[in-house]
Design a protein around this motif. Sequence first.
Motif, PDB file in Angstrom:
ATOM      1  N   SER A 161      53.715  50.116  41.177  1.00 12.29           N
ATOM      2  CA  SER A 161      53.643  49.252  42.224  1.00 12.29           C
ATOM      3  C   SER A 161      52.720  47.966  42.048  1.00 12.29           C
ATOM      4  N   THR A 162      52.969  47.153  42.861  1.00  8.75           N
ATOM      5  CA  THR A 162      52.085  45.903  42.608  1.00  8.75           C
ATOM      6  C   THR A 162      50.584  46.250  42.639  1.00  8.75           C
ATOM      7  N   PRO A 163      49.724  45.718  41.692  1.00  9.78           N
ATOM      8  CA  PRO A 163      48.353  46.048  41.743  1.00  9.78           C
ATOM      9  C   PRO A 163      47.778  45.509  42.976  1.00  9.78           C
ATOM     10  N   PRO A 164      46.554  46.259  43.430  1.00  4.05           N
ATOM     11  CA  PRO A 164      45.714  45.766  44.466  1.00  4.05           C
ATOM     12  C   PRO A 164      45.435  44.399  44.428  1.00  4.05           C
ATOM     13  N   ARG A 165      45.161  43.499  45.568  1.00  6.93           N
ATOM     14  CA  ARG A 165      44.851  42.298  45.481  1.00  6.93           C
ATOM     15  C   ARG A 165      43.448  42.208  45.094  1.00  6.93           C
ATOM     16  N   PHE A 166      43.085  40.966  44.411  1.00  7.64           N
ATOM     17  CA  PHE A 166      41.706  41.011  43.817  1.00  7.64           C
ATOM     18  C   PHE A 166      40.698  41.026  45.046  1.00  7.64           C
ATOM     19  N   ASP A 167      39.570  42.002  44.855  1.00  6.65           N
ATOM     20  CA  ASP A 167      38.669  41.838  45.892  1.00  6.65           C
ATOM     21  C   ASP A 167      37.649  41.009  45.617  1.00  6.65           C
ATOM     22  N   ARG A 168      37.523  39.903  45.853  1.00  5.92           N
ATOM     23  CA  ARG A 168      36.097  39.183  45.503  1.00  5.92           C
ATOM     24  C   ARG A 168      35.063  39.670  46.150  1.00  5.92           C
ATOM     25  N   GLY A 169      35.046  40.234  47.438  1.00  3.70           N
ATOM     26  CA  GLY A 169      33.872  40.667  47.857  1.00  3.70           C
ATOM     27  C   GLY A 169      33.445  41.845  47.032  1.00  3.70           C
ATOM     28  N   HIS A 170      34.123  42.650  46.533  1.00  2.00           N
ATOM     29  CA  HIS A 170      33.603  43.759  45.799  1.00  2.00           C
ATOM     30  C   HIS A 170      32.985  43.253  44.337  1.00  2.00           C
ATOM     31  N   THR A 171      33.463  42.131  43.922  1.00  3.17           N
ATOM     32  CA  THR A 171      32.798  41.317  42.831  1.00  3.17           C
ATOM     33  C   THR A 171      31.591  40.825  43.007  1.00  3.17           C
ATOM     34  N   ASP A 172      31.549  40.302  44.253  1.00  5.59           N
ATOM     35  CA  ASP A 172      30.165  39.699  44.856  1.00  5.59           C
ATOM     36  C   ASP A 172      29.367  40.861  44.949  1.00  5.59           C
ATOM     37  N   ASP A 173      29.829  41.957  45.641  1.00  5.61           N
ATOM     38  CA  ASP A 173      28.709  42.979  45.741  1.00  5.61           C
ATOM     39  C   ASP A 173      28.139  43.474  44.357  1.00  5.61           C
ATOM     40  N   GLU A 193      37.267  33.034  37.309  1.00  7.27           N
ATOM     41  CA  GLU A 193      38.099  34.178  36.980  1.00  7.27           C
ATOM     42  C   GLU A 193      37.419  35.290  36.041  1.00  7.27           C
ATOM     43  N   LEU A 194      36.264  34.840  35.604  1.00  8.02           N
ATOM     44  CA  LEU A 194      35.286  35.475  34.857  1.00  8.02           C
ATOM     45  C   LEU A 194      33.961  35.659  35.648  1.00  8.02           C
ATOM     46  N   SER A 203      30.871  40.532  24.350  1.00  9.21           N
ATOM     47  CA  SER A 203      29.340  40.270  24.233  1.00  9.21           C
ATOM     48  C   SER A 203      28.386  41.671  24.743  1.00  9.21           C
ATOM     49  N   MET A 204      29.155  42.635  24.609  1.00  5.50           N
ATOM     50  CA  MET A 204      28.686  44.113  24.680  1.00  5.50           C
ATOM     51  C   MET A 204      27.242  44.283  24.061  1.00  5.50           C
ATOM     52  N   HIS A 205      26.252  44.480  24.875  1.00  4.08           N
ATOM     53  CA  HIS A 205      24.946  44.628  24.383  1.00  4.08           C
ATOM     54  C   HIS A 205      24.007  43.543  24.464  1.00  4.08           C
ATOM     55  N   SER A 206      24.837  42.395  24.605  1.00  2.00           N
ATOM     56  CA  SER A 206      24.081  41.072  24.759  1.00  2.00           C
ATOM     57  C   SER A 206      23.126  41.039  26.231  1.00  2.00           C
ATOM     58  N   ALA A 207      22.067  40.244  26.106  1.00  4.99           N
ATOM     59  CA  ALA A 207      21.353  40.186  27.439  1.00  4.99           C
ATOM     60  C   ALA A 207      22.348  39.728  28.658  1.00  4.99           C
ATOM     61  N   ARG A 208      23.481  39.157  28.347  1.00  8.50           N
ATOM     62  CA  ARG A 208      24.339  38.576  29.316  1.00  8.50           C
ATOM     63  C   ARG A 208      25.796  39.021  28.819  1.00  8.50           C
ATOM     64  N   GLU A 209      26.685  39.607  29.393  1.00  3.86           N
ATOM     65  CA  GLU A 209      27.794  40.094  29.080  1.00  3.86           C
ATOM     66  C   GLU A 209      28.960  39.444  29.897  1.00  3.86           C
ATOM     67  N   LEU A 210      30.203  39.706  29.641  1.00  3.91           N
ATOM     68  CA  LEU A 210      31.342  38.826  30.292  1.00  3.91           C
ATOM     69  C   LEU A 210      32.277  39.708  30.477  1.00  3.91           C
ATOM     70  N   CYS A 211      32.992  39.701  31.748  1.00  2.59           N
ATOM     71  CA  CYS A 211      34.237  40.306  32.060  1.00  2.59           C
ATOM     72  C   CYS A 211      35.070  39.425  33.035  1.00  2.59           C
ATOM     73  N   ALA A 212      36.295  40.025  33.183  1.00  2.00           N
ATOM     74  CA  ALA A 212      37.416  39.289  34.249  1.00  2.00           C
ATOM     75  C   ALA A 212      36.732  39.868  35.539  1.00  2.00           C
ATOM     76  N   ALA A 213      36.922  38.917  36.461  1.00  2.99           N
ATOM     77  CA  ALA A 213      36.261  39.151  37.742  1.00  2.99           C
ATOM     78  C   ALA A 213      36.978  40.193  38.772  1.00  2.99           C
ATOM     79  N   GLU A 214      38.472  40.244  38.116  1.00  2.00           N
ATOM     80  CA  GLU A 214      39.104  41.152  38.875  1.00  2.00           C
ATOM     81  C   GLU A 214      38.871  42.768  38.378  1.00  2.00           C
ATOM     82  N   ASP A 215      38.729  42.790  37.144  1.00  2.00           N
ATOM     83  CA  ASP A 215      38.484  44.164  36.651  1.00  2.00           C
ATOM     84  C   ASP A 215      37.764  45.291  37.199  1.00  2.00           C
ATOM     85  N   PRO A 216      36.461  44.695  37.998  1.00  2.00           N
ATOM     86  CA  PRO A 216      35.655  45.836  38.466  1.00  2.00           C
ATOM     87  C   PRO A 216      36.375  46.559  39.681  1.00  2.00           C
ATOM     88  N   SER A 217      36.918  45.687  40.561  1.00  2.00           N
ATOM     89  CA  SER A 217      37.694  46.116  41.673  1.00  2.00           C
ATOM     90  C   SER A 217      38.843  47.048  41.422  1.00  2.00           C
TER      91      SER A 217
END
Length: 430
Positions: A2-14, A225-226, A404-418
Amino acid sequence: MSTPPRFDRGHTDDLMSFLATSPTPYHAVANAAERLEKAGFRQVAETDAWEGGTGGRYVLRGGALIAWFVPEGAEPHTPFRIVGAHTDSPNLRIKPLPDTSAHGWRQVAVEVYGGPLLNSWLDRDLGLAGRLSLRDGASRLVNVDRALLRVPQLAIHLDRAVGTDGLQLDKQRHVQPVWGLGEAHEGDLIRFLEQEYGLAEGEVTGWDLMTHSIEPPAYLGRDRELVAGPRMDNLLSVHAGTAALAAASSSGSLRHIPVLAAFDHEESGSQSDTGADGPLLGSVLERSIFARGGGLEDRARAFAGTVCLSSDTGHAVHPNYAERHDPTHHPRAGGGPILKVNVNNRYATDGSGRAVFAAACEKAGVPFQSFVSNNSMPCGTTIGPITAARHGIRTVDIGVAILSMHSARELCAAEDPSLLTSALVAFLDG
C-alpha cells in the motif's frame, strides 16, 4: 504494498524537541517517562510489590527505562512484543577530578565515552549536563545549555602536516576543553553547578556529567527534507519507541504485551545494571508475569512467544564513500527503516525475524530496506544479539539509515523517523 503513510512533519518536529531536551541518558528517560505518563502510564518502584492488573507501567533506573502495557484479558503466559533501544551516545564525560589548568587556560578534564568522531567535537560550543548526587541521598538533573566549554583546534599554521597527513588527535592531550582563564582550583566546576542550581556549597557529593553540543537540531536542504541534530544514535529510536508504545496502549485488540526497553551503556558494551547485558529487562518481564499469578512455566511460555525489535541507527550509503558499502545493499535516506543482517550474529536478524518485520511494515504501509556490511569492513553490533542470547527471545535488528554516525551532529531524512514509528506501532499491535 500500500501507499506509505504521509510524512508526519509534526512527528519530526517532536523528535527534534526530544533531541534538544535530552542531552544525557538521564534526561532522555525523564522525557520519555513524561510522554508515557500523559498516555496514562504510571511509575512503579522496583522496591515495591507489583500488582498484576491491566494498564501501563514503567520502571526508571538511572539512564534506563522499561515500560509495558498489560491489556485486558492478558494471561500470565501472554507473550511480549518488545521495542529495544539505547539512551546513550558517544561524547566527552567529566572526570572525578575535573578542575585543571595549563598555560593560563582553565580547563575541565574529560574522558572519552564510546567511539565518537573526535574531530566533530572541535571548535564547537559545548554545554554541560547530567546528574548530581546530593548529600541527603537525592539526585538532581542539571543542564547548562549555553556556551560553557570548547575544545580548541590547533591552528593550521602550527600543524602544516594536517593538510597532507590528516588530523591526528590524542584522546588524552587534545580533547580537554577550556572554560576560562587563570588557574584552576579544586572544586571549581562543582561549586559552579551548585551556585547555578541554588544548592549549598558541599551539597553535591557525586556526579555523572557530560558535555553536549548546544546547537539545536535543524531542518536542512532546499526542501527541508533532511534533519541534522545530535544523539540520533540512538534517541531517534527511543523517541519512536515511546510514541509507538503510547499509541499501542490505546489499541483495543492487543494479543501481546507491548514493551519499550531503553537501555544505557550500549556504546561501551552494555555491561552494567542498566545495560542490555544486565538483568533489568529479564527481571521486569518476570515480575510482570509473577504479578499476574504466573510461575516458571508461564515465564517459559511467554518468553518462547516473545519477539524484540532492536532499533538502532544504521548506515545510509554515503555519496562520497560508496565503495565502503556493500555493492548490492545501498540503504538510502528517505527509503524507510532498514533491516540489519549479519550472518556472524553481530546483528540478531534471521529469516523468521525478517518475516515478522516485513509483516509489520506491510501492515503499516511502510517500505523497508536491507543493510549488510561490506565483507572487507568490520561490522558494528547492537543490543540485539545481547538481548537474544541473554533472554532466549527472538530478536530482529532494525533502524533508520543516517550519515555521520557517532558525530556530535548526525543526519537523516526528515520522513524516516515517522516511518519507523508507524512500523513499530504495527509491530506492537501484533
